[in-house]
Scaffold this active site. Sequence first.
Site, PDB file in Angstrom:
ATOM      1  N   ASP A   7     -24.203 -39.485 -32.553  1.00  0.00           N
ATOM      2  CA  ASP A   7     -23.952 -38.275 -33.463  1.00  0.00           C
ATOM      3  C   ASP A   7     -22.722 -38.255 -34.463  1.00  0.00           C
ATOM      4  O   ASP A   7     -22.977 -38.001 -35.754  1.00  0.00           O
ATOM      5  CB  ASP A   7     -24.240 -36.825 -32.674  1.00  0.00           C
ATOM      6  CG  ASP A   7     -23.989 -35.763 -33.431  1.00  0.00           C
ATOM      7  OD1 ASP A   7     -24.978 -35.365 -34.047  1.00  0.00           O
ATOM      8  OD2 ASP A   7     -23.102 -35.129 -33.539  1.00  0.00           O
ATOM      9  N   ASP A  62     -29.671 -41.762 -33.269  1.00  0.00           N
ATOM     10  CA  ASP A  62     -29.654 -40.340 -33.610  1.00  0.00           C
ATOM     11  C   ASP A  62     -29.466 -40.307 -35.043  1.00  0.00           C
ATOM     12  O   ASP A  62     -29.311 -41.302 -35.774  1.00  0.00           O
ATOM     13  CB  ASP A  62     -28.312 -39.707 -33.174  1.00  0.00           C
ATOM     14  CG  ASP A  62     -28.262 -38.123 -33.179  1.00  0.00           C
ATOM     15  OD1 ASP A  62     -29.542 -37.810 -33.240  1.00  0.00           O
ATOM     16  OD2 ASP A  62     -27.246 -37.445 -33.045  1.00  0.00           O
ATOM     17  N   GLY A  63     -30.118 -39.091 -35.682  1.00  0.00           N
ATOM     18  CA  GLY A  63     -30.124 -38.840 -37.022  1.00  0.00           C
ATOM     19  C   GLY A  63     -29.518 -37.542 -37.122  1.00  0.00           C
ATOM     20  O   GLY A  63     -29.386 -36.735 -36.243  1.00  0.00           O
ATOM     21  N   GLU A 100     -33.775 -39.871 -38.008  1.00  0.00           N
ATOM     22  CA  GLU A 100     -34.267 -40.134 -36.665  1.00  0.00           C
ATOM     23  C   GLU A 100     -34.874 -41.513 -36.513  1.00  0.00           C
ATOM     24  O   GLU A 100     -34.947 -42.492 -35.881  1.00  0.00           O
ATOM     25  CB  GLU A 100     -34.932 -39.021 -35.878  1.00  0.00           C
ATOM     26  CG  GLU A 100     -34.053 -37.936 -35.790  1.00  0.00           C
ATOM     27  CD  GLU A 100     -33.068 -37.820 -34.648  1.00  0.00           C
ATOM     28  OE1 GLU A 100     -32.752 -38.924 -34.144  1.00  0.00           O
ATOM     29  OE2 GLU A 100     -32.299 -36.815 -34.444  1.00  0.00           O
ATOM     30  N   HIS A 127     -26.489 -33.150 -27.583  1.00  0.00           N
ATOM     31  CA  HIS A 127     -25.198 -32.443 -27.577  1.00  0.00           C
ATOM     32  C   HIS A 127     -24.775 -31.956 -26.078  1.00  0.00           C
ATOM     33  O   HIS A 127     -24.562 -30.657 -26.163  1.00  0.00           O
ATOM     34  CB  HIS A 127     -25.285 -31.136 -28.695  1.00  0.00           C
ATOM     35  CG  HIS A 127     -25.669 -31.667 -30.325  1.00  0.00           C
ATOM     36  ND1 HIS A 127     -24.750 -32.324 -30.657  1.00  0.00           N
ATOM     37  CD2 HIS A 127     -26.801 -31.813 -30.759  1.00  0.00           C
ATOM     38  CE1 HIS A 127     -25.299 -32.844 -31.940  1.00  0.00           C
ATOM     39  NE2 HIS A 127     -26.578 -32.507 -31.688  1.00  0.00           N
ATOM     40  N   ASP A 167     -32.634 -38.355 -28.925  1.00  0.00           N
ATOM     41  CA  ASP A 167     -32.715 -36.965 -28.702  1.00  0.00           C
ATOM     42  C   ASP A 167     -33.773 -36.273 -29.780  1.00  0.00           C
ATOM     43  O   ASP A 167     -33.991 -35.081 -29.666  1.00  0.00           O
ATOM     44  CB  ASP A 167     -31.427 -36.103 -28.869  1.00  0.00           C
ATOM     45  CG  ASP A 167     -30.828 -36.192 -30.426  1.00  0.00           C
ATOM     46  OD1 ASP A 167     -31.497 -36.850 -31.368  1.00  0.00           O
ATOM     47  OD2 ASP A 167     -29.747 -35.823 -30.649  1.00  0.00           O
TER      48      ASP A 167
END
Length: 145
Positions: free
Chosen positions: A134, A9-10, A47, A124, A69
């Site tokens: 995250d 994740d970023g 990302e 999320h 994501d």
Amino acid sequence: MKKVDIYTDGACSGNPGKGGWAAILVYNKREKELSGSAAETTNNRMELTAAIKALEALKEPCEVTLTTDSRYVCDSVTKGWVYSWKKNGWKKGDKKPALNVDLWEQLLPLLEKHEVSFNWVRGHIGHPYNERCDKLAVGEYLKLE
């Protein structure tokens, strides 16, 4: 080949702004967390960086399921866009320059070294590894404040 699950994740505070990236590598029930930050960046750069750093951490060619994501990362590879951009001198279909070329040029050789399949998850929504990534990524950019 070893089978490794990677979750990435970023995150960014502002876009552009301060950013963080994170990855969790899972192999034989062992987990390794990686994370870092950049002072002035974009979410897409974070990302991509997460995927690059995770794949770079593998010591030998592996069979990888990379869960992200990021539609940008996932679709650019699985739909072949990035390969077209490269073939066309890093120009997109609309003739505009592709973004983040420096990072794509780092990622593409890693995709050749490893057998990578991409798995997109909505962010999320409670996916345990996505949520952990995250939190790690946000924690990284918060260190910059």
